[in-house]
Scaffold this motif. Structure first.
Motif, PDB file in Angstrom:
ATOM      1  N   ALA A  93      17.765 -21.209 -35.027  1.00 62.24           N
ATOM      2  CA  ALA A  93      16.803 -20.233 -34.516  1.00 62.24           C
ATOM      3  C   ALA A  93      17.081 -19.915 -33.047  1.00 62.24           C
ATOM      4  CB  ALA A  93      15.376 -20.749 -34.685  1.00 62.24           C
ATOM      5  N   VAL A  94      17.497 -20.926 -32.282  1.00 63.66           N
ATOM      6  CA  VAL A  94      17.846 -20.705 -30.879  1.00 63.66           C
ATOM      7  C   VAL A  94      18.979 -19.690 -30.773  1.00 63.66           C
ATOM      8  CG1 VAL A  94      18.902 -21.791 -28.851  1.00 63.66           C
ATOM      9  CG2 VAL A  94      17.054 -22.956 -30.067  1.00 63.66           C
ATOM     10  N   LEU A  95      19.917 -19.764 -31.694  1.00 65.42           N
ATOM     11  CA  LEU A  95      21.097 -18.911 -31.634  1.00 65.42           C
ATOM     12  C   LEU A  95      20.850 -17.485 -32.136  1.00 65.42           C
ATOM     13  CD1 LEU A  95      23.668 -21.566 -32.838  1.00 65.42           C
ATOM     14  CD2 LEU A  95      23.170 -20.865 -30.505  1.00 65.42           C
ATOM     15  N   VAL A  96      19.669 -17.215 -32.701  1.00 62.04           N
ATOM     16  CA  VAL A  96      19.359 -15.877 -33.195  1.00 62.04           C
ATOM     17  C   VAL A  96      19.329 -14.880 -32.036  1.00 62.04           C
ATOM     18  CG1 VAL A  96      17.557 -14.439 -34.222  1.00 62.04           C
ATOM     19  CG2 VAL A  96      18.163 -16.608 -35.278  1.00 62.04           C
ATOM     20  N   VAL A  97      18.746 -15.280 -30.930  1.00 62.65           N
ATOM     21  CA  VAL A  97      18.728 -14.410 -29.756  1.00 62.65           C
ATOM     22  C   VAL A  97      20.080 -14.497 -29.058  1.00 62.65           C
ATOM     23  CG1 VAL A  97      16.242 -14.382 -29.318  1.00 62.65           C
ATOM     24  CG2 VAL A  97      17.602 -16.275 -28.485  1.00 62.65           C
ATOM     25  N   PRO A  98      20.424 -13.514 -28.275  1.00 59.08           N
ATOM     26  CA  PRO A  98      21.756 -13.506 -27.655  1.00 59.08           C
ATOM     27  C   PRO A  98      21.877 -14.510 -26.502  1.00 59.08           C
ATOM     28  CG  PRO A  98      20.485 -11.617 -26.934  1.00 59.08           C
ATOM     29  CD  PRO A  98      19.654 -12.323 -27.974  1.00 59.08           C
ATOM     30  N   VAL A  99      21.780 -15.793 -26.846  1.00 53.79           N
ATOM     31  CA  VAL A  99      21.789 -16.837 -25.820  1.00 53.79           C
ATOM     32  C   VAL A  99      23.136 -16.981 -25.116  1.00 53.79           C
ATOM     33  CG1 VAL A  99      19.937 -18.179 -26.883  1.00 53.79           C
ATOM     34  CG2 VAL A  99      22.303 -18.660 -27.486  1.00 53.79           C
ATOM     35  N   ALA A 157      27.602 -15.902 -20.950  1.00 46.86           N
ATOM     36  CA  ALA A 157      28.870 -16.636 -21.046  1.00 46.86           C
ATOM     37  C   ALA A 157      29.956 -15.736 -21.618  1.00 46.86           C
ATOM     38  CB  ALA A 157      28.701 -17.892 -21.905  1.00 46.86           C
ATOM     39  N   VAL A 158      29.613 -14.950 -22.632  1.00 47.25           N
ATOM     40  CA  VAL A 158      30.569 -14.012 -23.224  1.00 47.25           C
ATOM     41  C   VAL A 158      31.027 -13.007 -22.168  1.00 47.25           C
ATOM     42  CG1 VAL A 158      30.831 -12.123 -24.891  1.00 47.25           C
ATOM     43  CG2 VAL A 158      29.755 -14.262 -25.591  1.00 47.25           C
ATOM     44  N   MET A 159      30.103 -12.540 -21.354  1.00 50.70           N
ATOM     45  CA  MET A 159      30.447 -11.591 -20.304  1.00 50.70           C
ATOM     46  C   MET A 159      31.503 -12.183 -19.358  1.00 50.70           C
ATOM     47  SD  MET A 159      27.945  -9.762 -17.502  1.00 50.70           S
ATOM     48  CE  MET A 159      27.644 -11.299 -16.628  1.00 50.70           C
ATOM     49  N   ASN A 160      31.326 -13.445 -18.973  1.00 46.76           N
ATOM     50  CA  ASN A 160      32.292 -14.088 -18.084  1.00 46.76           C
ATOM     51  C   ASN A 160      33.664 -14.217 -18.736  1.00 46.76           C
ATOM     52  OD1 ASN A 160      30.645 -14.422 -15.839  1.00 46.76           O
ATOM     53  ND2 ASN A 160      29.758 -16.296 -16.658  1.00 46.76           N
ATOM     54  N   TYR A 161      33.684 -14.620 -20.002  1.00 46.47           N
ATOM     55  CA  TYR A 161      34.964 -14.742 -20.706  1.00 46.47           C
ATOM     56  C   TYR A 161      35.612 -13.366 -20.899  1.00 46.47           C
ATOM     57  CZ  TYR A 161      34.566 -19.714 -21.616  1.00 46.47           C
ATOM     58  OH  TYR A 161      34.497 -21.076 -21.470  1.00 46.47           O
ATOM     59  N   TYR A 162      34.785 -12.350 -21.169  1.00 47.07           N
ATOM     60  CA  TYR A 162      35.290 -10.984 -21.342  1.00 47.07           C
ATOM     61  C   TYR A 162      35.932 -10.467 -20.050  1.00 47.07           C
ATOM     62  CZ  TYR A 162      35.307  -5.925 -21.829  1.00 47.07           C
ATOM     63  OH  TYR A 162      35.677  -4.607 -21.841  1.00 47.07           O
ATOM     64  N   GLY A 208      23.522 -25.204 -23.425  1.00 47.82           N
ATOM     65  CA  GLY A 208      24.012 -23.993 -22.785  1.00 47.82           C
ATOM     66  C   GLY A 208      25.236 -24.243 -21.933  1.00 47.82           C
ATOM     67  N   MET A 209      25.204 -25.341 -21.161  1.00 43.39           N
ATOM     68  CA  MET A 209      26.351 -25.656 -20.308  1.00 43.39           C
ATOM     69  C   MET A 209      27.582 -25.970 -21.144  1.00 43.39           C
ATOM     70  SD  MET A 209      24.641 -27.771 -17.159  1.00 43.39           S
ATOM     71  CE  MET A 209      26.208 -27.943 -16.312  1.00 43.39           C
TER      72      MET A 209
END
Length: 122
Positions: free
Chosen positions: A52-58, A62-67, A17-18
């Motif tokens: 499978a980990v990436l199926v959920v919006p993990v 982070a996307v919100m911060n970049y957005y 994640g980091m």
């Protein structure tokens, strides 16, 4: 599930994640090797579990911060995402039919090639 396994899973998730938030990587570079070498997964199990980990919006936070900082090109992301789905479908079809030893070699070659290119690229 033992305490050691839970700790390994927590560390794997935190590192992936980091690094995902920091430099946009995590699944293939962190999660897969951790699952193979620390948790004893087969290459197929590690790759499948990583996906499978990436199926959920993990990556949503982070996307919100970049957005918020204006660093996302939504048009490009949409096109890449569409073809990522197609590519991952066919890639997984190929991967599940490859011997584990060969799959590990392919995985290693790709990591080394990308790492070498990024390290020496100016």
């Amino acid at each position: 599930m033992s305490v050691g396994t839970i700790v390994a899973l927590i560390i794997t998730g935190l590192l992936a994640g980091m690094l995902s938030g920091l430099v946009g990587v995590g699944g293939g570079i962190i999660m897969v090797p951790m699952m193979v070498f620390v948790l004893g997964f087969s290459q197929h199990q590690a790759q499948g579990t990583s996906l499978a980990v990436l199926v959920v919006p993990v990556t949503a936070l982070a996307v919100m911060n970049y957005y918020k900082e204006g660093y996302i090109n939504w048009k490009y992301a949409a096109v890449i995402a569409l073809f990522f789905v197609v590519g991952s479908y066919f890639g997984s079809k190929i991967a599940v039919n490859i011997d584990q030893k060969m799959l590990k070699k392919v995985f290693s070659i790709i990591l080394v090639a990308i790492g070498t290119k990024m390290f020496f690229d100016k």
